[in-house]
Scaffold this active site. Structure first.
Site, PDB file in Angstrom:
ATOM      1  N   HIS A   1      49.948 -19.218 -17.427  1.00  0.00           N
ATOM      2  CA  HIS A   1      50.658 -20.560 -17.497  1.00  0.00           C
ATOM      3  C   HIS A   1      50.503 -21.328 -19.021  1.00  0.00           C
ATOM      4  O   HIS A   1      49.460 -20.764 -19.595  1.00  0.00           O
ATOM      5  CB  HIS A   1      50.432 -21.435 -16.439  1.00  0.00           C
ATOM      6  CG  HIS A   1      50.769 -22.900 -16.643  1.00  0.00           C
ATOM      7  ND1 HIS A   1      49.765 -24.042 -17.140  1.00  0.00           N
ATOM      8  CD2 HIS A   1      51.878 -23.620 -16.295  1.00  0.00           C
ATOM      9  CE1 HIS A   1      50.407 -25.096 -17.371  1.00  0.00           C
ATOM     10  NE2 HIS A   1      51.316 -24.895 -16.665  1.00  0.00           N
TER      11      HIS A   1
ATOM     12  N   ARG B   1      50.268 -38.422 -21.900  1.00  0.00           N
ATOM     13  CA  ARG B   1      51.402 -37.869 -21.412  1.00  0.00           C
ATOM     14  C   ARG B   1      51.909 -38.824 -20.332  1.00  0.00           C
ATOM     15  O   ARG B   1      51.362 -39.029 -19.261  1.00  0.00           O
ATOM     16  CB  ARG B   1      51.163 -36.403 -21.081  1.00  0.00           C
ATOM     17  CG  ARG B   1      52.576 -35.788 -20.621  1.00  0.00           C
ATOM     18  CD  ARG B   1      52.366 -34.221 -20.472  1.00  0.00           C
ATOM     19  NE  ARG B   1      53.772 -33.669 -20.081  1.00  0.00           N
ATOM     20  CZ  ARG B   1      53.923 -32.320 -19.935  1.00  0.00           C
ATOM     21  NH1 ARG B   1      52.848 -31.526 -19.798  1.00  0.00           N
ATOM     22  NH2 ARG B   1      55.332 -31.995 -19.377  1.00  0.00           N
TER      23      ARG B   1
ATOM     24  N   LYS C   1      62.029 -17.223 -18.681  1.00  0.00           N
ATOM     25  CA  LYS C   1      61.525 -18.315 -17.479  1.00  0.00           C
ATOM     26  C   LYS C   1      62.412 -19.433 -17.768  1.00  0.00           C
ATOM     27  O   LYS C   1      62.451 -19.981 -19.056  1.00  0.00           O
ATOM     28  CB  LYS C   1      60.093 -18.504 -17.811  1.00  0.00           C
ATOM     29  CG  LYS C   1      59.822 -19.555 -16.775  1.00  0.00           C
ATOM     30  CD  LYS C   1      58.139 -19.684 -16.700  1.00  0.00           C
ATOM     31  CE  LYS C   1      57.740 -21.020 -16.129  1.00  0.00           C
ATOM     32  NZ  LYS C   1      56.349 -21.240 -15.975  1.00  0.00           N
TER      33      LYS C   1
ATOM     34  N   LYS D   1      62.685 -23.182 -16.995  1.00  0.00           N
ATOM     35  CA  LYS D   1      62.078 -24.527 -16.198  1.00  0.00           C
ATOM     36  C   LYS D   1      63.287 -25.249 -15.754  1.00  0.00           C
ATOM     37  O   LYS D   1      64.236 -25.794 -16.206  1.00  0.00           O
ATOM     38  CB  LYS D   1      61.354 -25.519 -17.436  1.00  0.00           C
ATOM     39  CG  LYS D   1      61.299 -26.875 -16.893  1.00  0.00           C
ATOM     40  CD  LYS D   1      59.920 -26.493 -15.898  1.00  0.00           C
ATOM     41  CE  LYS D   1      58.547 -26.078 -16.798  1.00  0.00           C
ATOM     42  NZ  LYS D   1      57.492 -26.014 -15.582  1.00  0.00           N
TER      43      LYS D   1
HETATM   44 MG   LIG Z   1      54.886 -23.857 -13.322  1.00  0.00          MG
END
Ligand SMILES: [Mg+2]
Length: 422
Positions: free
Chosen positions: A320, A402, A191, A193
């Site tokens: 996720h 964050r 995957k 990003k």
């Molecule tokens: Mg996502």
């Protein structure tokens, strides 16, 4: 019937661990990722573990919940939800971990309940001598396959030494990163990003990955960086390359417009993030794959219910992750092994933690998969020295929430978070 096993006390320990400079559509990861480790001590001396976000507003709510659990039967998950709801009240704490749409009291509550629910399931496993997977319905697979999670990244945080993965800011860098990750962990799907560079650059990266890894299913997740129009164009240009396209554009309405034209399924961990989002998502056919995540869906049992709803409505199911350590990985593995319709490889940030963990003996990857532990409960043991060290790092690191956008702005003062950007 055996006697109830009550909760004696609960501790919540905020921790920090080094996080590489990973780019996304909201900015860049700060040098430290925050988490919290929950330990629920039962009256018989056994301890259940949970792991969750470590941002300050969340910690405050975790503290309120922890104080309300004394005496709770470790098998009473409904009682847990009632007690946490009463202790937290109707609070709407903003999320720092990628969800979109309005925050809500229901979302906040689900996030707070989750680590305690996992810890109670761990305790139930210790009490019964059974692994958590058995408490979630029994294993349908012995190994849970994960996906290699590729990121555009800087070589190092400014002023620091480069990490083992180095820089990845173009297709060649992404392919090189994928090779290292596949070699080390054996991942069989990948995957990327996205949402960092203009869409054509990310399409080029997907094509480069396809050329280098002809057999690996590929995913692209730009985190709502694109308009509907751009999303439809990228979907057309990546026809045949992606097993799914994740959150190309914000909102259920926009996703539905894209889904109507996209040749591949659309996936989300941003517009379907609580049970209340499902009716509209199904009615509009906004998404074809839902990414579950026990950290914000309210725990493992609620995530199993989500799986049933997905099966009912013909939605695919994936999973996720955010930056996480081994307690969360173990919970994800037990859930993944107990969920028949989890047919996509699970996301994980484990490679990006570069060996940091709070566990004495972290679960290992083999051929991209993690074997389901057979030991009672989650099957993992806390390393108290590591916990103390990471708590000291939390106290010293100076980060309390964050903030990928604020951190990137320090180095690129004109940077603005924009969704969609292209
Ligand atoms: Mg996502």
């Amino acid at each position: 019937m055996t006697a109830a096993l009550g909760v004696a006390r609960v501790t919540v320990t905020p921790i920090a661990f080094p996080d590489p400079p990973l780019l996304n559509s909201a900015g860049i990861h700060q040098p430290w990722a925050l988490r919290a480790v929950v330990q629920v001590h039962a009256a018989d001396g056994s301890v259940g573990l949970g792991e969750t976000y470590g941002d300050a507003p969340h910690l405050e709510l975790l503290g309120r919940a922890a104080a309300a659990l004394r005496g709770l039967d470790v098998f009473d998950l409904n009682g847990l939800r009632e007690r946490v709801a009463a202790a937290v009240g109707v609070v709407d704490a903003p999320d720092r971990h990628g969800l979109t749409g309005p925050s809500s009291a229901a979302k906040t509550l689900a996030r707070v309940v989750s680590p305690f629910e996992v810890a109670l399931l761990d305790l139930q496993g210790h009490a019964t001598g059974r692994p958590v997977v058995d408490l979630l319905g029994g294993r349908v697979r012995d190994r849970v396959p994960f996906s290699g999670y590729l990121f555009y990244k800087w070589a190092a945080h400014p002023g620091a030494e480069p990490d083992a993965y180095g820089e990845a800011l173009d297709p060649a860098g992404i392919v090189d990163q994928a090779r290292r990750m596949v070699q080390r962990y054996g991942f069989r799907s990948l995957k990327l990003k996205g949402g960092v560079f203009a869409p054509d650059e990310e399409i080029a990266a997907v094509r480069a990955l396809r050329a280098a890894f002809p057999e690996h299913p590929l995913r692209l997740d730009p985190n709502c960086a694109w308009t509907v129009e751009t999303s439809i164009r990228v979907a057309a240009e990546t026809d045949g390359l992606l097993e799914y396209l994740e959150d190309p554009t914000p909102g259920l309405a926009g996703m539905a417009e894209v889904a109507a034209k996209a040749p591949m399924p659309l996936a989300t961990n941003m517009c379907v993030v609580e049970f209340g989002d499902l009716p509209e998502a199904v009615a509009r056919d906004s998404v074809q794959v839902v990414l579950s995540d026990h950290h914000y869906w309210g725990g493992l049992t609620e995530s199993a219910r989500l799986a049933t709803i997905c099966r009912t409505w013909g939605l695919g199911l994936s999973m996720h992750s955010n930056s996480h350590l081994g307690i969360s990985l173990a919970a994800m593995v037990h859930l993944g092994a107990a969920t028949p319709n989890l047919t996509y490889d699970v996301d994980t940030h484990t490679p990006w933690q570069l060996g940091a963990d709070v566990l004495a003996d972290p679960l290992a990857f083999d051929g991209g998969a993690v074997a389901v532990p057979d030991a009672p409960g989650l099957g993992v043991t806390l390393d108290p020295d590591a916990l103390a060290r990471m708590h000291a790092d939390y106290l010293a690191c100076g980060i309390r929430e964050r903030d990928d956008t604020g951190y990137l702005r320090r180095f690129q003062p004109g940077y603005e978070k924009k969704r969609p950007r292209w």
